[in-house]
Design an enzyme around this catalytic site. Structure first.
Site, short mmCIF file in Angstrom:
data_model
loop_
_atom_site.label_atom_id
_atom_site.label_comp_id
_atom_site.label_asym_id
_atom_site.label_seq_id
_atom_site.Cartn_x
_atom_site.Cartn_y
_atom_site.Cartn_z
CD GLU A 499 -2.74 -1.35 -0.04
OE1 GLU A 499 -2.89 -0.37 -0.81
OE2 GLU A 499 -3.21 -2.47 -0.30
CG ASP A 566 1.62 -7.57 -5.81
OD1 ASP A 566 1.06 -7.16 -4.78
OD2 ASP A 566 1.06 -8.27 -6.67
#
Length: 663
Positions: A499, A566
């Site tokens: 995030e 990711d």
């Protein structure tokens, strides 16, 4: 320690080669034992925890009929009362809206456009239904403390335009399923079978809408989709449609001087499309939008019609239990009530403090990592550091859920009549619409959350420059405070890093530290950044899924933002773990004759968060329109770019392979 290692080892397939297919090595045992439940299109670590959270909420809602949320839930559960009313509640809703637009063989006149504008406002305010465009109120991307009216393309029954464009509606199985859904819905609601051409006309109109829509890749670019203009300029794009009348009715006379139009060209072409569309087609389309929006909230026969269409899209074999459906609907109607319930009965405050420390360590890892990045100039690095330091983190739940007065007064207009579930549902819909419309003219609420506390997910909001981690995800298999650090950093730590990295992916990088859409990178650095990210586009486009007896490629451009996050989160969390006080990546842990290093535990924990199985139709749907890569690609893509992973699992023979590095 044995509990942790036992859980991890039980999911593994140690006969697989970790170096060539780490996902299979980490999750192969899980996949061989887990079956997708009949009422699911997919099954995963996320899904299992989400079901567990909903089970907690279900018990709390079912245990009593006292309290607003409990009352709402029990009205949803009273299927006898719901079935006894049939489709009458929907017909009554239509009557109460007092819609004036009528069908006709010709095209629309000036009076018809005026009537249509008023009816579209009625449909949204009174039923939450949008037609062939969407209007809403949200943060101005270039002035993120202020709200602005936004306008965008919409109107499709299917997820996105690619389901329609270049498809034959007479042979394409998805469009055939949609045709049956439309036909069955009108038959059920109207009490008689419609003309055979009705469904074809609606699908043809939606196909026309799809062909003039911006594609999904372009929609990812916040600079392309920010087009602030005077409302009169937007009205000029549709000269026959009285936009000012529509906005006046929609926002109760509040002035709308500026509009952020995400897809200006769509409105140009929509004007031409409406001019040649018969009134009957427009009338049928709007009726369909109203019926389909609320069909599943009616009696069992109506729900079955709606669910049959869902089956065609997802491959799911049966509907979820009624209890689970009603938990979801109650949470949607009364999110803060459900968050309060969940947090009070399930969440430990100690987990919040633990998570706060992990986030801070990951932030430090990002800042330290900036020094190693050779493609970024010094000035842009300083700006990136400043942005990272100003990222706000929200953990577990918003404070307002423990304010009894807020819970009582804020949701007072939502009805909970035990015998009128549909009306309760509609009161929640109208409440949500009013809450959004009321934002016009007010500053952005920086404390607002975009998820309930029981949600098993997390997000980054570029307009607020914040990362949010609900209580629902701060549990196994993501997090357990008394487990080894490597486990927690591999699980929730990677999610946190993911995030945070979104603030610097191909979309987030275009917003500054205050949440404003602004160019704060040097042009030469942005060019090098795009060269770096193109490596990920190519890498992930090579992943394929099985579909329709062939193969379908992952869209590396569509999934780019998530793939950047990711890979960045994976790298940052490992560095944060390595630098955390007392950490020893080479520490050896053993279980039942199997030995793992702490470093290996980190990678296994990361991979096992993504253990998942999907039905073919659901996976196809994901690849068609979801910005997230399939689970196996998320794991294998990230580890393929990690030299540390190769060291951990002795994969030196692959040390010369091309790797993609951004953050």
């Amino acid at each position: 320690m044995n509990e942790m290692l036992n859980g991890m080892y039980s999911k593994m397939n140690t006969s697989a080669d970790a170096c060539t297919n780490f996902y299979e090595y980490a999750c192969g045992g899980w996949e061989s034992k887990e079956e997708i439940p009949d009422d699911r299109s997919s099954w995963s670590s996320f899904g299992i925890l989400s079901k567990s959270n909903k089970d907690v909420i279900e018990k709390l809602l079912a245990s009593s009929k006292e309290g607003k949320a409990n009352e709402y839930y029990h009205s949803c559960m009273d299927q006898n009362a719901i079935n006894g009313r049939g489709v009458q509640p929907l017909l009554s809703l239509r009557d109460s809206l007092n819609l004036k637009f009528k069908p006709g063989s010709g095209c629309m006149t000036s009076d018809d456009y005026n009537t249509l504008a008023v009816d579209l406002a009625k449909l949204y305010k009174g039923a939450g239904v949008e037609g062939f465009f969407c209007f809403g109120v949200g943060a101005d991307a270039k002035n993120s403390s202020s709200n602005i009216v936004g306008a965008s393309q919409c109107g499709l029954s299917l997820d996105e335009r690619d389901y329609y464009v270049d498809k034959d509606p007479h042979t394409d199985k998805t469009l055939l399923a949609l045709r049956e859904y439309i036909h069955s819905t009108f038959t059920k609601v109207e009490g008689k079978e419609p003309d055979a051409t009705l469904a074809d006309g609606i699908i043809d109109f939606e196909t026309s809408l799809a062909t003039i829509m911006m594609d999904k890749i372009s929609l990812r670019d916040p600079q392309k989709t920010y087009n602030k203009m005077d409302s009169s300029q937007l009205e000029a794009k549709m000269p026959k449609f009285p936009l000012s009348l529509f906005l006046n009715k929609l926002y109760d006379g509040k002035p709308v001087n500026k509009v952020d139009v995400s897809t200006p060209e769509y409105f140009d072409k929509l004007s031409t499309l409406l001019e040649k569309t018969p009134k009957t087609t427009v009338y049928n389309f709007l009726s369909w939008k109203l019926f389909s929006a609320h069909m599943s909230h009616l009696d069992a026969a109506s729900f079955a019609i709606s669910f049959k269409f869902s089956q065609a899209l997802s491959g799911v074999e049966k509907a979820p239990r009624r209890e689970e459906i009603c938990v979801g609907r109650t949470e949607g109607a009364l999110p803060d009530h459900i968050s309060r319930m969940f947090v009070d009965h399930k969440f430990s405050e100690g987990s919040k403090k633990f998570a706060e420390k992990m986030i801070e360590n990951i932030r430090k890892a990002f800042i330290k990592n900036l020094d190693t990045i050779t493609w970024m100039d010094k000035e842009t690095k300083l700006a990136a550091k400043n942005k990272a330091l100003k990222i706000k983190d929200k953990i577990a739940y918003p404070a307002k859920i423990h304010d009894d007065n807020f819970l009582t007064t804020h949701y007072q207009t939502i009805e909970t009549d035990p015998e009128k579930y549909f009306e309760n549902h509609m009161s929640a819909v109208k409440f949500s619409v009013k809450e959004e419309c009321d934002k016009l003219g007010k500053p952005v609420d920086k404390e607002e959350w975009g998820m309930t506390s029981s949600t098993v997910n997390a997000y980054y909001d570029p307009s607020k420059n914040e990362i949010v981690f609900p209580a629902g995800i701060l549990q196994l298999p993501f997090f357990q405070s008394d487990y080894h650090k490597a486990f927690n950093y591999g699980g929730i730590g990677v999610v946190m890093g993911h995030e945070l990295t979104h603030g610097f992916d191909d979309q987030g990088a275009k917003y500054d530290e205050t949440g404003n859409l602004k160019s704060w990178w040097k042009n030469s650095t942005m060019q090098r950044f795009e060269e770096k990210t193109s490596c990920l586009v190519n890498q992930y486009s090579e992943f394929t899924i099985a579909y329709n007896k062939g193969q379908e490629h992952v869209n590396g451009k569509l999934t780019l933002g998530e793939n950047i996050a990711d890979n960045g989160g994976f790298h940052l969390s490992y560095n944060a773990y390595k630098n955390d006080e007392g950490s020893n990546p080479d520490e050896k842990l053993s279980y039942s004759g199997q030995g793992f290093t702490a470093k290996q535990i980190f990678f296994l924990s990361f991979a096992q968060v993504w253990c998942a199985k999907s039905r073919e139709a659901a996976l196809h749907r994901q690849v068609m329109g979801d910005p997230h890569s399939p689970a196996f690609a998320r794991v294998n893509g990230a580890v393929a770019n990690s030299e540390i992973f190769d060291e951990a699992f002795d994969c030196q023979r692959q040390s010369n392979r091309k790797r993609c590095h951004v953050w």
